[in-house]
Motif scaffolding. Structure first.
Motif, short mmCIF file in Angstrom:
data_model
loop_
_atom_site.label_atom_id
_atom_site.label_comp_id
_atom_site.label_asym_id
_atom_site.label_seq_id
_atom_site.Cartn_x
_atom_site.Cartn_y
_atom_site.Cartn_z
N ALA A 95 20.02 31.88 -4.60
CA ALA A 95 18.78 32.37 -3.99
C ALA A 95 17.56 32.03 -4.85
CB ALA A 95 18.86 33.88 -3.76
N VAL A 96 17.68 32.20 -6.16
CA VAL A 96 16.56 31.90 -7.06
C VAL A 96 16.27 30.41 -7.06
CG1 VAL A 96 15.82 31.91 -9.47
CG2 VAL A 96 16.94 33.93 -8.51
N CYS A 97 17.28 29.57 -7.09
CA CYS A 97 17.07 28.12 -7.07
C CYS A 97 16.40 27.68 -5.78
CB CYS A 97 18.40 27.39 -7.25
SG CYS A 97 19.06 27.44 -8.93
N ALA A 98 16.82 28.27 -4.65
CA ALA A 98 16.18 27.94 -3.38
C ALA A 98 14.69 28.31 -3.41
CB ALA A 98 16.88 28.65 -2.24
N ALA A 99 14.38 29.46 -3.98
CA ALA A 99 12.98 29.89 -4.06
C ALA A 99 12.15 28.98 -4.94
CB ALA A 99 12.92 31.33 -4.57
N LEU A 100 12.75 28.48 -6.02
CA LEU A 100 11.99 27.68 -6.99
C LEU A 100 11.89 26.20 -6.62
CD1 LEU A 100 13.36 29.17 -10.35
CD2 LEU A 100 11.16 29.65 -9.25
N ILE A 157 11.82 14.28 -2.69
CA ILE A 157 11.71 15.67 -2.21
C ILE A 157 12.91 16.02 -1.33
CG2 ILE A 157 10.35 17.21 -0.75
CD1 ILE A 157 7.86 15.63 -1.70
N ALA A 158 13.30 15.09 -0.45
CA ALA A 158 14.41 15.36 0.45
C ALA A 158 15.71 15.58 -0.31
CB ALA A 158 14.57 14.21 1.44
N ARG A 159 15.96 14.74 -1.32
CA ARG A 159 17.18 14.88 -2.10
C ARG A 159 17.20 16.20 -2.86
NH1 ARG A 159 20.47 10.37 -3.45
NH2 ARG A 159 19.91 8.49 -2.30
N ARG A 160 16.05 16.59 -3.39
CA ARG A 160 15.99 17.86 -4.11
C ARG A 160 16.34 19.02 -3.18
NH1 ARG A 160 11.48 20.60 -4.24
NH2 ARG A 160 10.11 18.76 -4.35
N ASN A 161 15.79 19.01 -1.99
CA ASN A 161 16.12 20.05 -1.02
C ASN A 161 17.58 20.00 -0.61
OD1 ASN A 161 13.63 21.74 0.27
ND2 ASN A 161 12.90 19.77 -0.52
N LEU A 162 18.14 18.79 -0.52
CA LEU A 162 19.54 18.64 -0.14
C LEU A 162 20.46 19.30 -1.16
CD1 LEU A 162 21.91 17.44 1.47
CD2 LEU A 162 21.58 15.31 0.18
N MET A 196 0.85 -1.20 0.00
CA MET A 196 0.00 0.00 0.00
C MET A 196 0.88 1.25 0.00
SD MET A 196 -2.95 1.14 2.71
CE MET A 196 -3.83 2.67 2.52
N THR A 197 0.64 2.15 -0.91
CA THR A 197 1.45 3.35 -1.03
C THR A 197 1.03 4.39 0.01
OG1 THR A 197 1.68 2.97 -3.39
CG2 THR A 197 2.21 5.16 -2.58
N ALA A 198 2.02 4.95 0.68
CA ALA A 198 1.73 5.99 1.66
C ALA A 198 1.24 7.24 0.96
CB ALA A 198 2.99 6.31 2.47
N PRO A 199 0.35 7.99 1.60
CA PRO A 199 -0.15 9.21 0.97
C PRO A 199 0.95 10.24 0.76
CG PRO A 199 -0.81 9.09 3.28
CD PRO A 199 -0.22 7.77 2.94
N ALA A 200 0.79 11.00 -0.31
CA ALA A 200 1.77 12.04 -0.62
C ALA A 200 1.73 13.13 0.44
CB ALA A 200 1.49 12.61 -2.00
N PRO A 201 2.82 13.88 0.59
CA PRO A 201 2.81 14.98 1.55
C PRO A 201 1.78 16.03 1.17
CG PRO A 201 4.75 15.09 0.13
CD PRO A 201 4.10 13.78 -0.13
N THR A 202 1.09 16.55 2.15
CA THR A 202 0.11 17.60 1.89
C THR A 202 0.82 18.94 1.85
OG1 THR A 202 -0.36 17.75 4.26
CG2 THR A 202 -1.76 16.32 2.94
N ARG A 203 0.43 19.78 0.87
CA ARG A 203 1.13 21.03 0.65
C ARG A 203 0.20 22.23 0.79
NH1 ARG A 203 6.05 20.86 -2.05
NH2 ARG A 203 6.78 18.81 -2.71
N ARG A 204 0.80 23.31 1.23
CA ARG A 204 0.12 24.61 1.24
C ARG A 204 1.15 25.64 0.78
NH1 ARG A 204 0.22 28.17 5.27
NH2 ARG A 204 0.90 26.59 6.76
N GLY A 205 1.07 25.95 -0.52
CA GLY A 205 2.10 26.81 -1.08
C GLY A 205 3.42 26.05 -1.11
N ARG A 206 4.47 26.66 -0.58
CA ARG A 206 5.78 26.01 -0.50
C ARG A 206 5.97 25.33 0.85
NH1 ARG A 206 7.72 24.97 -5.26
NH2 ARG A 206 9.46 24.20 -4.00
N TRP A 207 4.89 25.19 1.61
CA TRP A 207 4.97 24.51 2.92
C TRP A 207 4.45 23.08 2.77
CZ3 TRP A 207 6.93 26.48 7.47
CH2 TRP A 207 7.26 27.84 7.47
#
Length: 456
Positions: free
Chosen positions: A206-211, A31-36, A1-12
């Motif tokens: 800074a732009v990459c972090a924002a996007l 998602i974690a690797r992208r943020n890393l 069974m696949t776990a539900p995707a993270p719920t988002r509100r904007g960039r949160w």
């Protein structure tokens, strides 16, 4: 069974559970690797800006009117600010969000870089250079906020790899800016050319972090943990040891080029050919220090690492007195490598210490894990800040040594004594008598919890 995707509100991201393997495999890891990756980019440039003045002073010839003592004082204040701002940067992630603070902290790097671009010319007063150097210190804070942010994204079983990569990617900002300076000097460019290269890179970060980055609503400030960590004696004992490892790494990174130009008469170009090697190898070997600590125990690796650092420093004293540049440079590189190795082993000791204390208090299972994680996480910010102050001490020691003796020998004698002190402290506190033992009747869950952390 696949776990539900993270719920988002904007960039949160409101739902984030990396310990759930289904969630992690389905969406969390991506998602974690992208943020890393984008956190590493921002932190890397932050380290480069922080150590900017270690190469700018090489451009500042007699026409700038600065003495060697002035230059060491200048790099000292930059290091000092970088150490102090690590404390508020540690907690900024929970106030603003990891993505938001990365955008803010990356954008702030424009202030010292543009300021240096503006004032970098002969005739500028020393007090102006000091003020602009103070601004550059904010680049040192990016490490603390980046580590805090990435720590929240990864499950316990992946934290060592993620944090090691994050820290190493940041530390490599030191040799990269030195290599960039080498290229600029080699092409007969001035300091403004180097600064002009980094200004657009800061904008890109800074732009990459924002996007591409995200905030986690689950990250909350725990000021009580910081207070508890500050009251624990082991926080300050480990800060003393981290001064010897990371303080040496960052302090020597700032001072190496100046020592070569002042004591051995190298030109800025000749110094730049040599200065990047030590920080590069010291950065790359940091994960190995953590791996050895996992395998053989952080205290053991740290103890013998200090033996190596003391031996290398003793050889540097001899090389300096004999004015042997080849021996001096080769052994200085070895000292950089050992400082990087010790960075990994000392930082790996921290979770083990607080986990051992939790078990010694009678906590069991998840309660012991939670207690150890809470205090070790809070203590890392304090230890990282105090450890960076070692870089201030190293630059001030070199300044005084050159003023008093005309060489760095007096400073190296002081460093040798400090490494001896760290050896004694490591043995007396963490090897002579262990902090806490798991009772023979401990349950399997307690044993598993203990093995989740590096051995003290």
């Amino acid at each position: 069974m696949t776990a539900p995707a993270p719920t988002r509100r904007g960039r949160w991201i409101e739902r984030w559970d990396p310990e759930d393997e289904g969630f992690w495999n389905a969406t969390g890891e991506r998602i974690a690797r992208r943020n890393l990756w984008f956190s590493v980019l921002s932190e890397h440039i932050g380290f480069s800006v922080w150590t900017l003045w270690s190469v700018l002073v090489l451009f500042m010839g007699p026409e700038y009117g600065l003495t060697p003592a002035d230059k060491f004082l200048l790099t000292s204040v930059v290091t000092l600010v970088g150490a102090v701002v690590r404390v508020p940067y540690t907690f900024a992630v929970a106030v603003f969000g990891g993505r938001n603070w990365t955008v803010i902290s990356a954008s702030l790097l424009l202030v010292p870089t543009v300021a240096a671009f503006t004032v970098m010319e002969p005739g500028t007063s020393f007090s102006t250079f000091l003020l602009v150097g103070l601004l550059a210190g904010i680049g040192g804070g990016n490490f603390a906020s980046s580590m805090t942010n990435i720590n929240a994204f990864f499950p316990l079983r992946k934290k060592g790899w993620a944090l090691g990569l994050n820290a190493g990617g940041g530390n490599i900002g030191v040799p990269v800016i030195q290599l960039a300076a080498l290229a600029v000097i080699g092409a007969s460019g001035g300091p403004r050319v180097l600064l002009g290269v980094y200004i657009p890179l800061i904008v890109v970060a800074a732009v990459c972090a924002a996007l591409f980055m995200d905030n986690l609503t689950s990250v909350k400030n725990d000021t009580g943990a910081a207070k508890d960590a500050a009251r624990d004696g082991h926080t300050w004992i480990m800060a003393v040891l981290y001064i010897g490892t990371f303080g040496s790494f960052i302090g020597y990174s700032f001072a190496f080029g100046q020592v070569l130009t002042i004591q051995f008469g190298r030109t800025p170009l000749q110094a730049a050919y040599l200065t990047f090697i030590g920080p590069l190898l010291g950065s790359l070997i940091r994960p190995l220090g953590g791996w050895l600590a996992d395998r053989y125990g952080g205290a053991r690796i740290t103890l013998w690492n200090y033996v190596g650092m003391a031996a290398a420093t003793a050889v540097l004293i001899v090389a300096g007195m004999q004015k042997s540049l080849p021996l001096f440079v080769s052994v200085f590189v070895v000292l950089f490598v050992l400082s990087g190795l010790g960075n990994g082993s000392t930082f790996k000791m921290i979770p083990g210490i607080f986990q051992a204390k939790a078990l010694a208090r009678g906590l069991k299972g998840e309660a012991a894990v939670a207690h150890g994680r809470r205090l070790s996480g809070a203590s890392m910010g304090l230890i990282g800040a105090v450890g960076a102050l070692g870089g201030v001490g190293i630059n001030l020691a070199f300044r005084q040594s050159f003023l008093a003796y005309g060489s760095g020998t007096g400073a190296f004698v002081a460093f040798l004594a400090y490494y001896g002190l760290c050896f004694v402290v490591t043995w007396a506190v963490y090897l002579r008598r262990p902090i806490g033992r798991v009772p023979a009747t401990a349950s399997a869950s307690e044993e598993k919890a203990q093995l989740s952390y590096a051995e003290v």
